[in-house]
Design an enzyme around this catalytic site. Structure first.
Site, PDB file in Angstrom:
ATOM      1  N   ASN A  44      -6.066   5.819 -10.275  1.00 56.39           N
ATOM      2  CA  ASN A  44      -5.135   5.305 -11.274  1.00 56.39           C
ATOM      3  C   ASN A  44      -5.891   4.878 -12.536  1.00 56.39           C
ATOM      4  O   ASN A  44      -7.024   4.401 -12.475  1.00 56.39           O
ATOM      5  CB  ASN A  44      -4.255   4.182 -10.717  1.00 56.39           C
ATOM      6  CG  ASN A  44      -5.020   3.081 -10.001  1.00 56.39           C
ATOM      7  OD1 ASN A  44      -6.060   3.312  -9.415  1.00 56.39           O
ATOM      8  ND2 ASN A  44      -4.482   1.880 -10.058  1.00 56.39           N
ATOM      9  N   GLU A  46      -5.145   2.696 -15.874  1.00 51.64           N
ATOM     10  CA  GLU A  46      -4.177   1.789 -16.507  1.00 51.64           C
ATOM     11  C   GLU A  46      -4.400   1.686 -18.011  1.00 51.64           C
ATOM     12  O   GLU A  46      -5.381   2.191 -18.552  1.00 51.64           O
ATOM     13  CB  GLU A  46      -4.284   0.404 -15.833  1.00 51.64           C
ATOM     14  CG  GLU A  46      -3.904   0.482 -14.371  1.00 51.64           C
ATOM     15  CD  GLU A  46      -3.854  -0.866 -13.669  1.00 51.64           C
ATOM     16  OE1 GLU A  46      -4.367  -1.859 -14.225  1.00 51.64           O
ATOM     17  OE2 GLU A  46      -3.296  -0.903 -12.553  1.00 51.64           O
ATOM     18  N   CYS A  55      -0.665   7.036 -12.417  1.00 53.40           N
ATOM     19  CA  CYS A  55      -0.957   6.876 -10.991  1.00 53.40           C
ATOM     20  C   CYS A  55      -2.024   7.869 -10.516  1.00 53.40           C
ATOM     21  O   CYS A  55      -2.166   8.974 -11.054  1.00 53.40           O
ATOM     22  CB  CYS A  55       0.303   7.105 -10.163  1.00 53.40           C
ATOM     23  SG  CYS A  55       1.546   5.818 -10.339  1.00 53.40           S
ATOM     24  N   GLU A  57      -2.134   9.718  -7.834  1.00 55.95           N
ATOM     25  CA  GLU A  57      -1.588  10.986  -7.329  1.00 55.95           C
ATOM     26  C   GLU A  57      -1.344  11.953  -8.485  1.00 55.95           C
ATOM     27  O   GLU A  57      -1.601  13.149  -8.382  1.00 55.95           O
ATOM     28  CB  GLU A  57      -0.269  10.741  -6.596  1.00 55.95           C
ATOM     29  CG  GLU A  57      -0.369   9.839  -5.376  1.00 55.95           C
ATOM     30  CD  GLU A  57      -0.169   8.366  -5.698  1.00 55.95           C
ATOM     31  OE1 GLU A  57      -0.575   7.911  -6.795  1.00 55.95           O
ATOM     32  OE2 GLU A  57       0.382   7.657  -4.835  1.00 55.95           O
ATOM     33  N   CYS A  88       4.533   5.899  -4.998  1.00 54.71           N
ATOM     34  CA  CYS A  88       5.718   5.436  -5.723  1.00 54.71           C
ATOM     35  C   CYS A  88       6.695   6.601  -5.893  1.00 54.71           C
ATOM     36  O   CYS A  88       6.342   7.774  -5.693  1.00 54.71           O
ATOM     37  CB  CYS A  88       5.329   4.844  -7.077  1.00 54.71           C
ATOM     38  SG  CYS A  88       4.930   6.063  -8.340  1.00 54.71           S
ATOM     39  N   CYS A  91       5.653   9.422  -8.276  1.00 52.78           N
ATOM     40  CA  CYS A  91       4.630  10.316  -7.713  1.00 52.78           C
ATOM     41  C   CYS A  91       5.244  11.268  -6.690  1.00 52.78           C
ATOM     42  O   CYS A  91       4.849  12.430  -6.602  1.00 52.78           O
ATOM     43  CB  CYS A  91       3.497   9.519  -7.094  1.00 52.78           C
ATOM     44  SG  CYS A  91       2.460   8.748  -8.355  1.00 52.78           S
TER      45      CYS A  91
END
Ligand code: THU
Length: 136
Positions: A44, A46, A55, A57, A88, A91
Site C-alpha cells: 500500500n 498512502e 491499496c 492489491e 477491501c 480491491c
C-alpha cells in the site's frame, strides 16, 4: 505447502515491509501469480491526501497489467498482524475484473492461512464483459 504459494507468501512479506503507510501505520503486502507462472508484488502507498492512498492489491495488479500480464491464478495478502486481512471492497472489484474466480490466500504474522475463492468474496460482481470474461 505448495512451493509457489510459499514463494508468493515470501514476496508479499517483503512487499509489506516496503509499504508506505505513515498515516495508518497498517502495512499490507500482496503477491500475484499469473497463468504464465510469473509473480508480481505490491504494497500500500498512502498519501497526505488520504483518499489518494492506493491499496497493496491494486499496486500488484497494476504492476502485472503494465508488464503485459492479465491472467491471474492466485493472490496472497500478507499483514504482520494476528488477524487475517480480507481485501477491501474496491480491491475485490479490481482483482475480479481479471479473474472472478481467483484464489485469494490471506496470511497473518503467525503464518496462518485462509484460502477463499473470489466468488465467495465478491458475489454477483458488476461487469460490462459478463459472458465474455477471460478464459482460464
Ligand atoms: N489497504 C490495502 O492495502 N488493501 C486493502 O484491501 C485494505 C486497505 C490499505 C489502505 C491503507 O493504506 C491501509 O491499508 C489502511 O486502510
Amino acid at each position: 505447502m505448495e512451493k509457489e504459494i510459499q514463494e508468493l507468501v515470501q514476496m508479499a512479506k517483503v512487499a509489506a515491509e516496503k509499504a508506505y503507510a505513515p498515516y495508518s501505520k497498517f502495512k499490507i503486502g500482496a503477491a500475484l501469480l499469473t497463468s504464465s507462472g510469473k509473480m508480481y508484488s505490491g504494497c500500500n502507498v498512502e498519501n497526505a491526501s488520504y483518499g489518494l492512498s492506493i491499496c497493496a492489491e491494486q499496486v500488484a495488479i497494476v504492476k502485472a497489467v503494465s508488464s503485459g500480464e492479465i491472467k491471474f491464478k492466485i493472490m496472497v495478502i500478507f499483514t504482520d498482524t494476528a488477524d487475517l486481512t480480507p481485501p477491501c471492497g474496491a480491491c475485490r472489484q479490481v482483482v475480479a475484473e481479471f479473474n472472478p474466480r481467483i484464489e485469494m490466500i490471506l496470511v497473518n504474522k503467525k503464518g496462518e492461512m485462509k484460502a477463499l475463492n473470489m466468488d465467495k468474496l465478491l458475489v454477483e460482481p458488476f461487469g460490462l464483459n459478463r459472458g465474455r470474461s477471460l478464459k482460464y
